[in-house]
Motif scaffolding. Structure first.
Motif, PDB file in Angstrom:
ATOM      1  N   PHE A 146       0.859  -1.175   0.000  1.00 24.20           N
ATOM      2  CA  PHE A 146       0.000   0.000   0.000  1.00 24.20           C
ATOM      3  C   PHE A 146       0.894   1.224   0.000  1.00 24.20           C
ATOM      4  N   ASP A 147       0.682   2.138  -0.961  1.00 24.03           N
ATOM      5  CA  ASP A 147       1.563   3.304  -1.089  1.00 24.03           C
ATOM      6  C   ASP A 147       0.980   4.571  -0.479  1.00 24.03           C
ATOM      7  N   GLY A 148      -0.075   4.460   0.285  1.00 20.95           N
ATOM      8  CA  GLY A 148      -0.696   5.625   0.897  1.00 20.95           C
ATOM      9  C   GLY A 148      -1.969   6.040   0.180  1.00 20.95           C
TER      10      GLY A 148
ATOM     11  N   PRO B 292       6.640  -9.020 -11.938  1.00 17.36           N
ATOM     12  CA  PRO B 292       7.940  -9.699 -12.018  1.00 17.36           C
ATOM     13  C   PRO B 292       8.996  -8.914 -12.790  1.00 17.36           C
ATOM     14  N   ASN B 293       8.598  -8.038 -13.716  1.00 16.38           N
ATOM     15  CA  ASN B 293       9.578  -7.238 -14.452  1.00 16.38           C
ATOM     16  C   ASN B 293       9.992  -5.976 -13.691  1.00 16.38           C
ATOM     17  N   GLY B 294       9.455  -5.748 -12.496  1.00 14.40           N
ATOM     18  CA  GLY B 294       9.835  -4.615 -11.655  1.00 14.40           C
ATOM     19  C   GLY B 294       8.946  -3.395 -11.758  1.00 14.40           C
ATOM     20  N   SER B 295       7.995  -3.389 -12.660  1.00  9.99           N
ATOM     21  CA  SER B 295       7.114  -2.219 -12.789  1.00  9.99           C
ATOM     22  C   SER B 295       6.034  -2.244 -11.710  1.00  9.99           C
ATOM     23  N   HIS B 296       5.599  -1.051 -11.333  1.00  7.56           N
ATOM     24  CA  HIS B 296       4.593  -0.884 -10.290  1.00  7.56           C
ATOM     25  C   HIS B 296       3.268  -0.515 -10.944  1.00  7.56           C
ATOM     26  N   VAL B 297       2.219  -1.291 -10.666  1.00 10.34           N
ATOM     27  CA  VAL B 297       0.907  -1.104 -11.277  1.00 10.34           C
ATOM     28  C   VAL B 297      -0.135  -1.116 -10.159  1.00 10.34           C
ATOM     29  N   PRO B 298      -1.084  -0.171 -10.166  1.00  7.47           N
ATOM     30  CA  PRO B 298      -2.126  -0.209  -9.135  1.00  7.47           C
ATOM     31  C   PRO B 298      -3.109  -1.353  -9.381  1.00  7.47           C
ATOM     32  N   ALA B 299      -3.577  -1.933  -8.304  1.00  5.71           N
ATOM     33  CA  ALA B 299      -4.606  -2.972  -8.390  1.00  5.71           C
ATOM     34  C   ALA B 299      -5.969  -2.301  -8.490  1.00  5.71           C
TER      35      ALA B 299
ATOM     36  N   ALA C  55     -10.186  -1.286   3.794  1.00  6.18           N
ATOM     37  CA  ALA C  55      -9.311  -0.842   4.883  1.00  6.18           C
ATOM     38  C   ALA C  55      -8.764  -2.030   5.665  1.00  6.18           C
ATOM     39  N   ARG C  56      -9.547  -3.100   5.787  1.00  6.41           N
ATOM     40  CA  ARG C  56      -9.051  -4.306   6.459  1.00  6.41           C
ATOM     41  C   ARG C  56      -7.938  -4.959   5.660  1.00  6.41           C
TER      42      ARG C  56
ATOM     43  N   HIS D 163       3.314  -1.199   4.093  1.00  6.93           N
ATOM     44  CA  HIS D 163       3.121   0.192   3.656  1.00  6.93           C
ATOM     45  C   HIS D 163       4.454   0.768   3.175  1.00  6.93           C
ATOM     46  N   ARG D 164       4.365   1.515   2.084  1.00  5.81           N
ATOM     47  CA  ARG D 164       5.541   2.228   1.564  1.00  5.81           C
ATOM     48  C   ARG D 164       5.109   3.643   1.243  1.00  5.81           C
TER      49      ARG D 164
END
Length: 142
Positions: free
Chosen positions: A103-105, A113-120, A131-132, A139-140
């Motif tokens: 969770f990025d805030g 796996p290729n290192g890219s960050h994608v929102p769910a 919230a649960r 958290h990051r």
């Protein structure tokens, strides 16, 4: 994508859909059915039968959205399963798919796996249920 539906364990967190969108789909279906009834039986127009059938499909979809969960999170395996509405195939995110979740805030993020960050995709989820799930994720902050 994994075939499913999966049976959530006792420790799994079930996230339901927001009620507004599902109810709106069902109510619009009821309006389409009522218009079809007027066309088919009031005005003797055969085109109204298509409206009746399509409205019934909308009503069934709205009810199914309220009855089935949107996602199930298993904290033991870090599996986030997006439940498919018809029930043919669930989409699996997280550790079983070779991804990391955090969770990025603002949103739940996936590290592919290729290192890219994608929102769910979490926009249809109820906030209290989501919230649960967020409480169980690392958290990051950027």
């Amino acid at each position: 994508m994994q075939p499913g539906p999966a049976r959530p364990g006792p420790h799994a967190v079930v996230v339901r859909r927001k009620w507004f969108g599902s109810t709106l789909v069902a109510l619009c279906g009821a309006l389409v059915v009522s218009g079809g009834v007027v066309l088919a039986f009031g005005l003797d127009n055969y085109g109204g039968y298509g409206f009746i059938v399509s409205g019934a499909i909308f009503i069934a979809t709205g009810v199914a959205q309220l009855a089935r969960p949107f996602m199930v999170f298993d904290p033991a395996t870090f599996e986030l399963r997006l439940v498919n509405l018809p029930g043919f195939r669930d989409r699996v995110l997280g550790a079983p798919a070779g991804e990391r979740l955090y969770f990025d805030g603002r949103s739940v993020m996936r590290v592919l796996p290729n290192g890219s960050h994608v929102p769910a995709p979490t926009w249809p989820a109820r906030r209290a249920d989501l919230a649960r799930v967020v409480a169980l994720l690392p958290h990051r902050s950027h």
